[in-house]
Every structure is written in structure tokens, then in C-alpha cells.
Motif scaffolding. Structure first.
Motif, PDB file in Angstrom:
ATOM      1  N   SER A 424      44.029  47.576 -66.174  1.00 30.32           N
ATOM      2  CA  SER A 424      45.310  47.892 -66.788  1.00 30.32           C
ATOM      3  C   SER A 424      46.000  46.603 -67.204  1.00 30.32           C
ATOM      4  CB  SER A 424      46.193  48.656 -65.801  1.00 30.32           C
ATOM      5  OG  SER A 424      46.510  47.836 -64.685  1.00 30.32           O
ATOM      6  N   GLY A 425      47.037  46.759 -68.013  1.00 27.91           N
ATOM      7  CA  GLY A 425      47.750  45.595 -68.496  1.00 27.91           C
ATOM      8  C   GLY A 425      48.352  44.749 -67.405  1.00 27.91           C
ATOM      9  N   ASP A 426      48.814  45.378 -66.302  1.00 30.34           N
ATOM     10  CA  ASP A 426      49.404  44.594 -65.221  1.00 30.34           C
ATOM     11  C   ASP A 426      48.398  44.257 -64.137  1.00 30.34           C
ATOM     12  OD1 ASP A 426      49.043  46.965 -63.866  1.00 30.34           O
ATOM     13  OD2 ASP A 426      51.146  47.265 -63.343  1.00 30.34           O
ATOM     14  N   GLY A 427      47.171  44.744 -64.237  1.00 25.78           N
ATOM     15  CA  GLY A 427      46.125  44.373 -63.297  1.00 25.78           C
ATOM     16  C   GLY A 427      45.979  45.255 -62.088  1.00 25.78           C
ATOM     17  N   ARG A 428      46.778  46.342 -61.988  1.00 24.85           N
ATOM     18  CA  ARG A 428      46.650  47.206 -60.811  1.00 24.85           C
ATOM     19  C   ARG A 428      45.397  48.065 -60.861  1.00 24.85           C
ATOM     20  NH1 ARG A 428      52.534  49.909 -59.708  1.00 24.85           N
ATOM     21  NH2 ARG A 428      53.672  48.402 -60.974  1.00 24.85           N
ATOM     22  N   VAL A 429      44.947  48.411 -62.067  1.00 25.84           N
ATOM     23  CA  VAL A 429      43.747  49.219 -62.234  1.00 25.84           C
ATOM     24  C   VAL A 429      42.538  48.305 -62.405  1.00 25.84           C
ATOM     25  CG1 VAL A 429      42.529  50.801 -63.785  1.00 25.84           C
ATOM     26  CG2 VAL A 429      44.934  51.212 -63.213  1.00 25.84           C
TER      27      VAL A 429
END
Length: 466
Positions: A424-429
Motif C-alpha cells: 500500500s501507499g503507506d506501507g501497511r499492506v
């Protein structure tokens, strides 16, 4: 089986031939600007066995040069997983600045036996000498392995985290000299305990004054084997978790991750993992090599509604990008290629679900990345991705909850010749899967599911040239 150059990754490390699994002894050498990757390797065949430490270097974490075997097995012991430190002060007695590998020696006898051992290098990892006093930590156990060693500045001593696999515990030891170790505490059993634990890592995030503890488990992960994490505090004596266990990656193929030692102060931690799955690793259709590493990832911690969580971002591939192509709305990008970076920006509006299909080709072959906007899930499905090594462990969706999936979102996807990594864009996925599609499967498609309309969908695609 014939050689399979079409599956050899372009920007992920794979040995020129034979089996690899866990990354070991990762270190950045500031004097030369090279990253060193040691790894579990069978020099004699493409299945697990004769474990030794292979060796490769890279200036940028994308281009790797394989070197000769670093630490080979001998008639007494195989060389199992472990870590590496640079002993600047020469505390171990091997000389100031010596590189010291701490690994598990597994006795080559029917009843086995595992203990922690040392080897040292005085030429920046090119040649190695096994310590004459091995083992340095022996509990007389059959299962006792995978030491992660680091210098703990606050207490001025070396710390080792090492697993007791059958007890589902991490033991923490301390030492002044890397040779004499004293037990300080245990962590576990907790989290997923349905199978043995392996490959611990303990990573400091000084800006948050928190630590990430990671261990891998053979079973219990939604896709089989995988890496579970806790965030908490470590005081040089023991680790106290402040979160429940969570998975580092919800895909099938992210195991035994290890972080790099030697990075500059203030730089984000970086780790990589074995990009494979115990259930089918020996059946993957590659020759003369078998096994690859994930793309290295920069790490951060963030507070979320669920507490502390890990953010992961793959290392930059900007230097490899070719001419960008754009697709607005739904459609197909024909002949996109087999080594790609994709950024998908989507405002789903009232759409029920959206999919991004990669490595699309004849007969409906593809790997599908999907977003369920109603349920707030991101998923990957490789059931039509090509050659299937093991149907039982291969098929099915791997899902990860994502609170932002019902609104504007961004995905970053890295496609190599035999893998897909989704972030994901924020890195959580993070979802990592290996795939083995046919050579004609080189398209990319964006699709909308259901009757609702998107407000916006823009896909940017770059071919990557290694």
C-alpha cells in the motif's frame, strides 16, 4: 527438466545454481559501499541439504554479484542460519574490525544436535576462519538455532536472540566478548504457537523508542509458514511486547526475514526474506537454481487504531525505470513486460471491488490483485498464474485488512519474472507471492467489479531494466 531462464529474477537475488533459503549475516560495509548477503545454500544440489553460507554483494540492493562459498559445512557440522557483526573494538580477540559470523552448527550425525558457533573474517567477508573454541553456546539440544547478534549500546555488551523452536520461545543472552554468553530472559510462548519457531530478529526504532521482534513459524500463517511480529521495548535484559502478534506479510512467500547490520545512524532499517514457502519450495519449476530473495524493504513503525504496526517500503527502483505508460480507467496494457513497477491510484467511488491483473496471457492466465472496497480488504490470487507446484498450498486468496480501502488509495506493485510484491501507499499492506507464468503472459489489466462507478483510476507502469 530443461533450464528455465524465463523464471530467473532480474532484480531479486537468486544463486546461479542450486538451492538457497534463509538470508544470513546481512551487513552494509560503509568502507566499500557494498551490501553483503550471506545465505543458506546447498553447493551440491537444488534441494535442501549440505547447508553452507553462500555469499553475494551489491552496491544498490538491486544488482548482485555472487561470490564463492563463504562458510562451508565440514565433516563435523553443517552451517545453519545466523547473523554477522563487525567487532570494531576487537572484543572477541580476533582483531579490531573483525567480521564475526554467529551461526548454528548442526552436528552431522543421525541424532543431530544444534549449538551456536563463530567464524571470523579479517578481509571484509571474503575468507573465513572457524573459531577453534566452537561451540560458544551449547545447551545439548537437538533444536536450538538461528542466533541474531547485535551490540546494545545502552548496556555496552553484545546481545543474542536465539530460538528454542519446540518450546516456541526466544532466549536472550548477553556477552562482553561474543564467546561467553549468559542467559538474561525468555520471550514466549505467545502469538502463533501451532508449529516450531525459527529465525528471530530484533530491530530498534530509536525515534519511537521501540523494538520490533520477529520470529517465523512453520505453520499457522494464513498461507502456511510466515513471519510474526510484536512491537515493544527491549532494555538489554528482555523484550516486553506492547502489541498482539501480527504478520509481517500476508502473502505466501516471505520467510526468515533478516535486517542489515552496519547501516548509518539515522537510516531506516532494511530487511529482506527468503521468497518461498516450505510447503512447495522443493517443487518450484526452476533450473539450475531454486529459491530467491524478496526485494529489500525499508522499515518504519506507526501508531494505528490497532496499536503499533510495521510499515514496509521496497527499495527504490527509479534508476531502473524505462518510459512510463499510463492507463486511465479500466482497460488492458498489452505487452507490458515481465519486470515491472506499477503505481495504481484509485478513488473507488461506489465500486464494490476493483482488480489489477498482472502477467496476463493466453487461456486467461494472470495473477490478480484485488480490492474489496466494502470489506476493506486487499488480496492477491495466483490460482491462474501458470505452473502450480502444489495445488493445496498454492491456490486461494491471500487477504490483508486495510482501513483505507473504502476511500482513495494507492498501491505499489513490483513484478519480476517469478514474483509479485504488493504494497500500500503507506506501507501497511505487504503481500508477496511467487508465480511461474508462461512467456507470453506479459499484459496488465485494470477492471471494475459491480455496478458502481469509480471516481478516479490511474495506473502508471514502468518497465524495469536491470
Amino acid at each position: 527438466m530443461n533450464a528455465t531462464p524465463g523464471f530467473r529474477p532480474a532484480i531479486h537475488f537468486a544463486a546461479q545454481k542450486n538451492w538457497i533459503n534463509d538470508p544470513n549475516g546481512l551487513v552494509f560495509d560503509a568502507a566499500t559501499g557494498l551490501y553483503h548477503l550471506f545465505f543458506q545454500h546447498n553447493p551440491f544440489g537444488d534441494v535442501w541439504g549440505h547447508m553452507s553460507w553462500g555469499h553475494a554483494t551489491s552496491p544498490d540492493l538491486l544488482h548482485w554479484t555472487e561470490l564463492p562459498i563463504a562458510i562451508p559445512e565440514d565433516e563435523r557440522a553443517s552451517i545453519y542460519s545466523g547473523s554477522l557483526v563487525i567487532d570494531h573494538a576487537g572484543t572477541a580477540g580476533f582483531g579490531a574490525g573483525a567480521w564475526v559470523a554467529c551461526y548454528t552448527g548442526c552436528l552431522r550425525r543421525p541424532e543431530g544436535g544444534q549449538a551456536q558457533e563463530l567464524a571470523f573474517s579479517l578481509d571484509r567477508g571474503l575468507t573465513w576462519t572457524k573459531y577453534a573454541g566452537n561451540p560458544v553456546l551449547d545447551l545439548g539440544l537437538k533444536e536450538f538455532r538461528d542466533p541474531k547478534v547485535f551490540w546494545h549500546e545502552a548496556t555496552g555488551r553484545w546481545i543474542m536472540g536465539v530460538v528454542l523452536p519446540e518450546e516456541r520461545r526466544v532466549a536472550f543472552y548477553a556477552s562482553a566478548n561474543l564467546r561467553d554468553w549468559a542467559l538474561r530472559s525468555h520471550f514466549g510462548p505467545t502469538g502463533c504457537t501451532s508449529a516450531i519457531w525459527e529465525c528471530p530478529d530484533l530491530i530498534h526504532f530509536p525515534d519511537q523508542d521501540r523494538w520490533l521482534l520477529k520470529v517465523d513459524t512453520f505453520e499457522g500463517h494464513p498461507a502456511g509458514s510466515g513471519a510474526q511480529c510484536w512491537v515493544g521495548r527491549f532494555d538489554g535484559e528482555g523484550f516486553k511486547a506492547e502489541t498482539e502478534a501480527f504478520w509481517a506479510d500476508q502473502g505466501s512467500d516471505f520467510y526468515a526475514a533478516l535486517s542489515f547490520a552496519g547501516l548509518a545512524e539515522g537510516r531506516a532499517p532494511v530487511w529482506l526474506a527468503w521468497m518461498n514457502q516450505h510447503a512447495y519450495a522443493k517443487y518450484t519449476p526452476t533450473l539450475p537454481w531454486r529459491g530467491a530473495m524478496s526485494l529489500p524493504r525499508e522499515l518504519a513503525l506507526a501508531q494505528t487504531a490497532e496499536g503499533w504496526r510495521l510499515l514496509q517500503s521496497p527499495v527504490s527502483t527509479e534508476a531502473l525505470r524505462g518510459t512510463a505508460r499510463h492507463l486511465a480507467g479500466a482497460g488492458l496494457v498489452d505487452a507490458a513486460g515481465d519486470v515491472l513497477e506499477l503505481h495504481w491510484e484509485l478513488d473507488p467511488g461506489k465500486a464494490e471491488a476493483s482488480t489489477l491483473d498482472v502477467r496476463c496471457g493466453p487461456g486467461g492466465e494472470s495473477t490478480q490483485i484485488g480490492i474489496d472496497h466494502r470489506r476493506g480488504l486487499v488480496w492477491i490470487d495466483r490460482s491462474r498464474s501458470g505452473h502450480i507446484p502444489s495445488a493445496a498450498a498454492w491456490q486461494g486468496r491471500r487477504e490483508q485488512a486495510w482501513a483505507g480501502a473504502s476511500g482513495p488509495l494507492a498501491l505499489r506493485v513490483i513484478v519480476d519474472r517469478c514474483s509479485v510484491e504488493v504494497f500500500s501507499g503507506d506501507g501497511r499492506v505487504a503481500l508477496t507471492e511467487v508465480i511461474y507464468p508462461g512467456p507470453a503472459s506479459d499484459g496488465v489489466a485494470v477492471l471494475k467489479q459491480g455496478s458502481g462507478d469509480w471516481l478516479r483510476s490511474v495506473l502508471t507502469l514502468w518497465p524495469l531494466d536491470a
